[in-house]
Scaffold this active site. Structure first.
Site, PDB file in Angstrom:
ATOM      1  N   LYS A 254       0.822  -1.219   0.000  1.00 32.36           N
ATOM      2  CA  LYS A 254       0.000   0.000   0.000  1.00 32.36           C
ATOM      3  C   LYS A 254       0.849   1.260   0.000  1.00 32.36           C
ATOM      4  CE  LYS A 254      -4.168  -1.648   2.369  1.00 32.36           C
ATOM      5  NZ  LYS A 254      -5.410  -1.117   1.814  1.00 32.36           N
TER       6      LYS A 254
ATOM      7  N   ASN B 266     -10.986  -8.737   4.419  1.00 29.74           N
ATOM      8  CA  ASN B 266     -10.339  -7.559   4.993  1.00 29.74           C
ATOM      9  C   ASN B 266     -11.316  -6.404   5.079  1.00 29.74           C
ATOM     10  OD1 ASN B 266      -9.399  -4.946   3.379  1.00 29.74           O
ATOM     11  ND2 ASN B 266      -9.547  -6.628   1.892  1.00 29.74           N
TER      12      ASN B 266
ATOM     13  N   PHE C 266      -8.610   1.540   3.912  1.00 31.11           N
ATOM     14  CA  PHE C 266      -7.633   2.496   3.355  1.00 31.11           C
ATOM     15  C   PHE C 266      -6.677   3.022   4.413  1.00 31.11           C
ATOM     16  CE2 PHE C 266     -10.332   4.143  -0.502  1.00 31.11           C
ATOM     17  CZ  PHE C 266     -10.190   2.905  -1.102  1.00 31.11           C
TER      18      PHE C 266
ATOM     19  N   ASN D 179      -2.542   3.084  -7.354  1.00 32.43           N
ATOM     20  CA  ASN D 179      -3.974   2.941  -7.103  1.00 32.43           C
ATOM     21  C   ASN D 179      -4.379   4.026  -6.099  1.00 32.43           C
ATOM     22  OD1 ASN D 179      -6.245   1.992  -5.420  1.00 32.43           O
ATOM     23  ND2 ASN D 179      -6.156   0.118  -6.630  1.00 32.43           N
TER      24      ASN D 179
ATOM     25  N   ASN E 208      -9.640   3.559  -7.524  1.00 36.09           N
ATOM     26  CA  ASN E 208     -10.328   2.563  -6.711  1.00 36.09           C
ATOM     27  C   ASN E 208     -11.623   3.179  -6.190  1.00 36.09           C
ATOM     28  OD1 ASN E 208     -11.211   0.614  -5.007  1.00 36.09           O
ATOM     29  ND2 ASN E 208      -9.495   0.727  -3.574  1.00 36.09           N
TER      30      ASN E 208
ATOM     31  N   SER F 117     -13.764  -0.221  -3.145  1.00 32.73           N
ATOM     32  CA  SER F 117     -13.496  -0.819  -1.837  1.00 32.73           C
ATOM     33  C   SER F 117     -14.780  -0.801  -1.021  1.00 32.73           C
ATOM     34  CB  SER F 117     -12.415  -0.037  -1.094  1.00 32.73           C
ATOM     35  OG  SER F 117     -12.433  -0.429   0.264  1.00 32.73           O
TER      36      SER F 117
ATOM     37  N   ASN G 216     -14.881  -0.946   2.108  1.00 36.67           N
ATOM     38  CA  ASN G 216     -14.545  -0.605   3.493  1.00 36.67           C
ATOM     39  C   ASN G 216     -14.504   0.890   3.802  1.00 36.67           C
ATOM     40  OD1 ASN G 216     -14.258  -3.384   4.153  1.00 36.67           O
ATOM     41  ND2 ASN G 216     -12.317  -3.359   3.051  1.00 36.67           N
ATOM     42  N   THR G 217     -14.824   1.726   2.806  1.00 37.30           N
ATOM     43  CA  THR G 217     -14.982   3.156   3.059  1.00 37.30           C
ATOM     44  C   THR G 217     -16.445   3.464   2.757  1.00 37.30           C
ATOM     45  OG1 THR G 217     -12.696   3.659   2.481  1.00 37.30           O
ATOM     46  CG2 THR G 217     -14.268   5.486   2.328  1.00 37.30           C
TER      47      THR G 217
ATOM     48  N   LYS H 100     -11.200   0.503 -11.338  1.00 40.33           N
ATOM     49  CA  LYS H 100     -11.341  -0.799 -10.668  1.00 40.33           C
ATOM     50  C   LYS H 100     -12.740  -0.907 -10.075  1.00 40.33           C
ATOM     51  CE  LYS H 100      -9.053  -3.844  -7.346  1.00 40.33           C
ATOM     52  NZ  LYS H 100      -7.817  -4.046  -6.589  1.00 40.33           N
TER      53      LYS H 100
ATOM     54  N   ASN I 118     -12.521  -5.849  -7.517  1.00 42.88           N
ATOM     55  CA  ASN I 118     -12.153  -5.747  -6.109  1.00 42.88           C
ATOM     56  C   ASN I 118     -12.731  -6.934  -5.309  1.00 42.88           C
ATOM     57  OD1 ASN I 118     -11.235  -4.475  -3.665  1.00 42.88           O
ATOM     58  ND2 ASN I 118     -11.380  -2.524  -4.734  1.00 42.88           N
TER      59      ASN I 118
ATOM     60  N   GLY J 134      -9.051 -14.435  -7.018  1.00 43.83           N
ATOM     61  CA  GLY J 134      -9.006 -15.885  -6.874  1.00 43.83           C
ATOM     62  C   GLY J 134      -8.016 -16.612  -7.755  1.00 43.83           C
TER      63      GLY J 134
ATOM     64  N   TYR K 123      -3.292 -11.546  -5.170  1.00 43.64           N
ATOM     65  CA  TYR K 123      -2.846 -11.188  -3.827  1.00 43.64           C
ATOM     66  C   TYR K 123      -3.110 -12.352  -2.865  1.00 43.64           C
ATOM     67  CZ  TYR K 123      -2.533  -8.501   0.608  1.00 43.64           C
ATOM     68  OH  TYR K 123      -2.208  -8.066   1.863  1.00 43.64           O
ATOM     69  N   SER K 124      -4.395 -12.693  -2.622  1.00 44.47           N
ATOM     70  CA  SER K 124      -4.734 -13.602  -1.516  1.00 44.47           C
ATOM     71  C   SER K 124      -4.030 -14.950  -1.589  1.00 44.47           C
ATOM     72  CB  SER K 124      -6.249 -13.834  -1.473  1.00 44.47           C
ATOM     73  OG  SER K 124      -6.912 -12.616  -1.291  1.00 44.47           O
TER      74      SER K 124
HETATM   75  C1  LIG Z   1      -5.660  -7.512   2.580  1.00 46.99           C
HETATM   76  C2  LIG Z   1      -6.154  -6.924   1.307  1.00 46.99           C
HETATM   77  C3  LIG Z   1      -6.058  -5.561   1.097  1.00 46.99           C
HETATM   78  C4  LIG Z   1      -6.502  -4.993  -0.094  1.00 46.99           C
HETATM   79  N1  LIG Z   1      -6.368  -3.653  -0.291  1.00 46.99           N
HETATM   80  C5  LIG Z   1      -6.737  -3.119  -1.474  1.00 46.99           C
HETATM   81  C6  LIG Z   1      -6.540  -1.734  -1.738  1.00 46.99           C
HETATM   82  O1  LIG Z   1      -6.010  -0.994  -0.903  1.00 46.99           O
HETATM   83  N2  LIG Z   1      -6.961  -1.249  -2.926  1.00 46.99           N
HETATM   84  C7  LIG Z   1      -7.525  -2.033  -3.886  1.00 46.99           C
HETATM   85  O2  LIG Z   1      -7.870  -1.550  -4.970  1.00 46.99           O
HETATM   86  N3  LIG Z   1      -7.701  -3.360  -3.678  1.00 46.99           N
HETATM   87  C8  LIG Z   1      -7.315  -3.897  -2.505  1.00 46.99           C
HETATM   88  N4  LIG Z   1      -7.481  -5.245  -2.299  1.00 46.99           N
HETATM   89  C9  LIG Z   1      -8.125  -6.065  -3.340  1.00 46.99           C
HETATM   90  C10 LIG Z   1      -7.102  -6.758  -4.231  1.00 46.99           C
HETATM   91  O3  LIG Z   1      -6.321  -5.827  -4.938  1.00 46.99           O
HETATM   92  C11 LIG Z   1      -7.800  -7.689  -5.243  1.00 46.99           C
HETATM   93  O4  LIG Z   1      -8.592  -6.893  -6.090  1.00 46.99           O
HETATM   94  C12 LIG Z   1      -8.681  -8.726  -4.569  1.00 46.99           C
HETATM   95  O5  LIG Z   1      -8.122  -9.171  -3.353  1.00 46.99           O
HETATM   96  C13 LIG Z   1      -8.938  -9.927  -5.458  1.00 46.99           C
HETATM   97  O6  LIG Z   1      -7.740 -10.591  -5.769  1.00 46.99           O
HETATM   98  P1  LIG Z   1      -7.226 -11.897  -4.955  1.00 46.99           P
HETATM   99  O7  LIG Z   1      -8.374 -12.838  -4.867  1.00 46.99           O
HETATM  100  O8  LIG Z   1      -6.074 -12.427  -5.771  1.00 46.99           O
HETATM  101  O9  LIG Z   1      -6.777 -11.403  -3.625  1.00 46.99           O
HETATM  102  C14 LIG Z   1      -7.051  -5.826  -1.102  1.00 46.99           C
HETATM  103  C15 LIG Z   1      -7.136  -7.192  -0.887  1.00 46.99           C
HETATM  104  C16 LIG Z   1      -6.691  -7.754   0.284  1.00 46.99           C
HETATM  105  C17 LIG Z   1      -6.783  -9.240   0.486  1.00 46.99           C
END
Ligand SMILES: Cc1cc2nc3c(=O)[nH]c(=O)nc-3n(C[C@H](O)[C@H](O)[C@H](O)COP(=O)(O)O)c2cc1C
Length: 364
Positions: free
Chosen positions: A65, A110, A114, A139, A170, A173, A175-176, A214, A243, A295, A316-317
């Site tokens: 981040k 999560n 932000f 982002n 973005n 999200s 979460n905001t 996104k 997302n 995924g 990511y995950s």
């Molecule tokens: C812990 C965590 C934090 C994330 N933070 C952001 C973020 O700050 N901004 C954003 O656009 N996506 C964020 N994402 C979403 C990821 O970029 C991605 O779009 C989403 O997790 C799906 O991909 P994945 O299944 O490979 O994790 C976050 C995901 C995770 C797991």
């Protein structure tokens, strides 16, 4: 190097509280030797948004981040890294705990909200590595307490234009509170208009930086019609689909953790995110390329994203459960897929399954 790191660190990290494990991973990445240079197979390279990607696998936003380990991630084989979400002013995000693993489902929830060191701190880090090469997307998002959220996006475009390979807005999200309203109707169009305008203003010193949107995988298909339509009218350069989801598939095994509020990612998101990707691809009609996210945890899932319409992918995950060795594994599997189908490049496969996918029953 990656193998050693994965074998030693991953079993230990699994025992540590999720957010502390993430901080430890960032610290460990700061130790990756500078001399390391990935060997890329030219068959995985492609030109997308006017940029030359050495391979199609990107680190998704949210992992780095604050732009702390961009070069380490590039050295470990990612084709590009997306930093952020960055907000203009520093903010702490939601109270902890706010990050949860669902090991039996290979998923993550999560509600970080932000947490950002703010534009100035992240810019300083990216400016310090200017000239190091590699594709680094930025982002951007709005501060929670902001009275003019669109102005936050505009200011970040102005701030980061000299160092960003591309921008991602973005607006998805969960979460905001209220952020995802920016995906709707007139507000979305106003956001695009003001951001496109800001980008044109700064282009005199930075060139025209590609601009991506996104989206949430939870949009209805009617909302998706509108979003893609507005993106086409305003000539954005691409979309990221997508997302995390606020949905909870009935198949989840970690029933208790699944009750935590926040965005779900990882394996349980794959079916929905891939379907939304295909739906976006058929609506975009080639007007702009897409990045598929959600995924991906193997060569097969990366390939499915490409066949659903992704020119590039991000993950990511799955790294939480599988470690960084996964990046190399996916590359090897993608090359085998090319060989099997006698294709010269992945570009030949983009969107091949999209239309068929949109005719299937809706994934749960
Ligand atoms: C812990 C965590 C934090 C994330 N933070 C952001 C973020 O700050 N901004 C954003 O656009 N996506 C964020 N994402 C979403 C990821 O970029 C991605 O779009 C989403 O997790 C799906 O991909 P994945 O299944 O490979 O994790 C976050 C995901 C995770 C797991």
């Amino acid at each position: 190097m990656i193998g050693v790191f994965d074998c030693l660190a991953r079993p230990l990290l699994a025992l540590v509280e999720a957010e502390n494990a993430h901080r430890l991973a960032i610290r460990a990445l700061k130790l990756v030797p500078r001399g390391l240079k990935p060997i890329e197979d030219p068959r995985l390279g492609s030109r997308v948004f006017g940029l030359n990607f050495p391979n199609p696998i990107g680190m998704a936003a949210g992992f780095d981040k604050h732009g702390e380990v961009v070069d380490a991630l590039l050295r470990l084989g990612f084709g590009f890294v997306e930093v952020g979400t960055v907000t203009p002013r520093p903010q702490a995000g939601n109270p902890r705990p706010r990050l949860f693993r669902l090991p039996a489902d290979q998923g993550v929830i999560n509600r970080l909200g932000f947490n950002s060191e703010g534009g100035e701190a992240v810019l300083a880090r990216l400016a310090a590595r200017a000239g190091a090469g590699g594709l680094v997307g930025v982002n951007v998002g709005a501060n929670k307490e902001s009275r003019d959220r669109i102005a936050d996006y505009v200011s970040l475009i102005e701030t980061f234009a000299p160092v960003a390979s591309y921008f991602t807005l973005n607006i998805s999200s969960p979460n905001t509170p209220g952020l995802r309203d920016l995906q709707q109707g007139e507000l979305f169009d106003e956001l695009l208009a003001r951001v496109v305008d800001a980008r044109a203003r700064v282009s005199r010193r930075a060139g025209l930086t590609p601009l991506l949107i996104k989206i949430a995988p939870d949009l209805s298909l009617t909302e998706l019609d509108d979003v893609v339509g507005a993106c086409r009218r305003r000539r954005v350069d691409g979309m990221i689909v997508g997302n995390t989801t606020v949905g909870r598939p009935p198949s989840l095994k970690e029933v208790r953790t699944a009750k935590e509020s926040g965005g779900l990612s990882g394996r349980p998101l794959f079916a929905l995110a891939t379907r939304m990707l295909a739906e976006t691809y058929v609506r975009a009609e080639g007007a702009f390329p897409l990045i598929g996210t959600g995924g991906i945890d193997s060569g097969a899932t990366a390939l499915a994203k490409i066949r659903a319409g992704a020119s590039l992918v991000q993950l990511y995950s799955s790294l939480v459960f599988r470690g960084l060795g996964l990046v190399g594994e996916i590359k090897t599997e993608l090359l085998s897929a090319l060989k099997r189908g006698s294709h010269r490049s992945l570009t030949d496969l983009v969107g091949l399954d999209a239309a068929a996918m949109t005719a299937e029953s809706w994934p749960l």
